[in-house]
Design a protein around this motif. Structure first.
Motif, short mmCIF file in Angstrom:
data_model
loop_
_atom_site.label_atom_id
_atom_site.label_comp_id
_atom_site.label_asym_id
_atom_site.label_seq_id
_atom_site.Cartn_x
_atom_site.Cartn_y
_atom_site.Cartn_z
N UNK A 1 30.39 51.04 39.44
CA UNK A 1 30.10 52.09 40.42
C UNK A 1 31.12 52.08 41.55
N UNK A 2 32.31 51.59 41.26
CA UNK A 2 33.38 51.59 42.26
C UNK A 2 33.68 53.02 42.71
N UNK A 3 33.78 53.20 44.00
CA UNK A 3 34.13 54.50 44.55
C UNK A 3 32.98 55.45 44.75
N UNK B 1 31.60 47.68 49.67
CA UNK B 1 32.42 47.13 50.74
C UNK B 1 33.84 47.69 50.66
N UNK B 2 34.40 47.67 49.47
CA UNK B 2 35.76 48.17 49.26
C UNK B 2 35.89 48.54 47.78
N UNK B 3 36.59 49.62 47.50
CA UNK B 3 36.80 50.08 46.13
C UNK B 3 38.01 49.34 45.55
N UNK C 1 37.33 42.26 39.41
CA UNK C 1 37.61 42.77 40.75
C UNK C 1 36.49 43.73 41.13
N UNK C 2 35.75 43.39 42.18
CA UNK C 2 34.66 44.27 42.59
C UNK C 2 34.41 44.15 44.09
N UNK D 1 27.77 41.92 43.74
CA UNK D 1 28.53 40.93 42.95
C UNK D 1 28.30 41.19 41.46
N UNK D 2 28.70 42.37 41.03
CA UNK D 2 28.28 42.89 39.74
C UNK D 2 29.24 42.64 38.58
#
Length: 556
Positions: free
Chosen positions: A175-177, A183-185, A214-215, A220-221
């Motif tokens: 679910x990045x972005x 916290x950060x993409x 990298x997440x 912490x997925x």
């Protein structure tokens, strides 16, 4: 082991290039040194696809072709009792498993449909979502590989270094972005590493495989505890959002959790720090014995203090600031299953197949379904799940219902939600037992027997000791074995590990003394042990916590 500032003295040759000796110390190191594995791509296209399976020499067939995402498949009809006794050529079918690389689990609906069509055209409609956020297909003929590659590359996909002693697929938050709590993409870092380093001879000859995560998700997925290197989102009190660096995790027969370097890295620095860590592995890693060649063993010897010193002085040329440790509250789900709000007002719908088993038909159907509801993006997760992004909230129930028709459940039982399974004896040459259908049987039986069970319970089914489905960090880890019954028949059994877990309180599962369960008895066993848990648990106590304190008799 305590940290040390001096590199350990070698009493025997480890094969580490940093020791100044590049003499190949085993067969794998020999074939990698004789010819860069990346060069096999041209031979596949120009020779093997034209001349057929019989034309492929062993070093390419069982060695270099892994760098192209291709493993020879297990020949049908060979039981688990013969796994360790037959020669490699006796185990080989004339077909391949193909692993499609999808870094970060990122796929467009066009890409998903392409994989699905390849599956139906060339792979007997097989497809599995792995716990490395990619899709594996089976029954691939060498003659079809160039055409498959052309189709994949036409939509921006490939199979390069999806296997082999190389940087494998890069895990990223699915679910990045889009996650409002992110916290950060980390996606730009994943894309830059992929652009600069995947397929580069700089890192195509490593001691063993190299796994990255990298997440920037606070959940912490990406199972950072068990990757070779992970970048975990944190907020520095002075420098703002960035990443905490973890190195040296891995499971298999020697489970070791990653260690924090204590260093803070900005998004822009991630690719260079990644290159430094993998460079240390390439140069300092142990190449003499395959079973000691993972980065976790080097980290165990060096410790994080010395490892960070080497990284900063020999590979980066500058110091990194100290940073905060990530914190995961108890009880947080990491798999993104269900309907969840995106930061843009849309929702994603996360659904669970049973142990990642899907098909080409299903993948094409999901692509069509997503597009009918205005979505062109899907994600795969490190937990063998699939997410459809960018859905209008009013359509969420309709999408969930349509996914369920494909056996993808957005509101699954705890058993279905948390089961993992490796490839198993159906296709894998290392396996001793069947896994995927075994996982399905267990889930269906437990859903019928314990329909009201509402506590997270991870059941991890592995066909051998290599822990591809994370045996040692499941609530119930099942390691496949075989033995002879009193009648002389070969029987599949599972050694039981209990109480493993990642997250806020990571722990290696408890291996109960001499506890092995026949494959057919697994539903009965799990029903029984979960019953003991329900009877004895304290308020709010997890299955893992109970399993570590329970009496032996209650675990049987």
């Amino acid at each position: 082991m305590t940290d040390t500032i001096k590199r350990p003295t070698r009493t025997t040759a480890t094969g580490a290039w940093a020791d100044g000796d590049r003499t190949p110390l085993n067969g794998n190191e020999r074939f990698k040194q004789e010819d860069d594995a990346l060069n096999v791509r041209r031979r596949i296209i120009d020779v093997y696809a034209k001349e057929g399976f019989a034309a492929i020499p062993g070093d390419d067939l069982r060695g270099r072709m892994r760098w192209m995402g291709l493993y020879t498949q297990r020949k049908e009809g060979i039981d688990g009792g013969q796994t360790a006794t037959l020669a490699p050529e006796e185990l080989d079918a004339e077909y391949f498993m193909m692993r499609v690389r999808s870094d970060g689990g990122i796929l467009s609906t066009e890409q998903l449909r392409t994989i699905g069509q390849i599956s139906t055209d060339f792979a007997r409609d097989t497809a599995d979502i792995s716990d490395r956020q990619n899709i594996q297909m089976h029954w691939i003929r060498i003659e079809d590989v160039p055409t498959i590659w052309e189709r994949l590359e036409a939509v921006g996909l490939h199979t390069l270094e999806a296997c082999g002693d190389a940087p494998r697929v890069l895990l990223g938050s699915p679910v990045a972005g889009i996650d409002a709590e992110e916290i950060v993409d980390g996606t730009p870092a994943i894309e830059e590493i992929r652009r600069r380093f995947i397929g580069s001879p700089e890192f195509s000859n490593l001691p063993r495989k190299f796994k990255t995560a990298i997440s920037g998700s606070p959940k912490l997925d990406v199972v950072h505890e068990i990757n070779d290197v992970s970048f975990v989102g944190v907020v520095h009190p002075d420098l703002g959002p960035g990443f905490d660096v973890w190195v040296g995790g891995g499971l298999s027969t020697n489970p070791i959790f990653a260690r924090r370097l204590g260093a803070f890295v900005t998004l822009e620095q991630v690719p260079d720090v990644w290159a430094g860590v993998i460079g240390i592995f390439r140069d300092y890693g142990y190449r003499r014995l395959r079973n000691r060649a993972r980065l976790k063993f080097l980290m165990a010897d060096l410790g994080p203090v010395r490892f960070r010193e080497i990284l900063e002085t020999e590979y980066l040329g500058h110091a990194l600031p100290d940073g905060p440790e990530p914190v995961l509250p108890e009880g947080v789900r990491r798999d993104h299953v269900g309907v969840h709000a995106q930061r843009d007002g849309k929702v994603w719908v996360g659904a669970a197949p049973i142990a990642g088993r899907v098909s080409g038909t299903v993948l094409r159907g999901v692509a069509d379904l997503a597009e009918r509801h205005g979505s062109h993006r899907v994600r795969l997760t490190p937990h063998q799940k699939l997410l459809v992004l960018d859905i209008d909230p009013a359509d969420a129930d309709a999408v969930a219902a349509a996914l369920l028709a494909y056996d993808l459940d957005a509101r699954p039982s705890e058993f279905r939600r948390n089961v993992l399974a490796c490839t198993g004896i159906e296709y894998c040459k290392l396996a001793l037992t069947e896994t995927k259908e075994r996982a399905r049987t267990v889930v269906v039986q437990l859903e019928r027997r314990r329909p009201d069970f509402d506590v997270p319970l991870g059941i991890h089914v592995n066909g051998c000791p290599n822990a591809c489905a994370r045996t040692q960090v499941g609530d119930i880890g099942l390691k496949g074995m075989v033995h002879r019954t009193d009648d002389g028949d070969l029987e599949e059994v599972f050694q039981v590990h209990l109480g493993g877990g990642l997250g806020a309180t990571p722990s290696v599962a408890r291996k109960t003394r001499a506890l092995k369960v026949a494959a057919d008895d697994l539903p009965d066993y799990i029903e029984r042990v979960t019953g003991h848990y329900l009877e004895q648990r304290a308020t709010g106590e997890s299955f893992a916590a109970w399993a570590h304190r329970a009496e032996e008799d209650d675990l049987r």
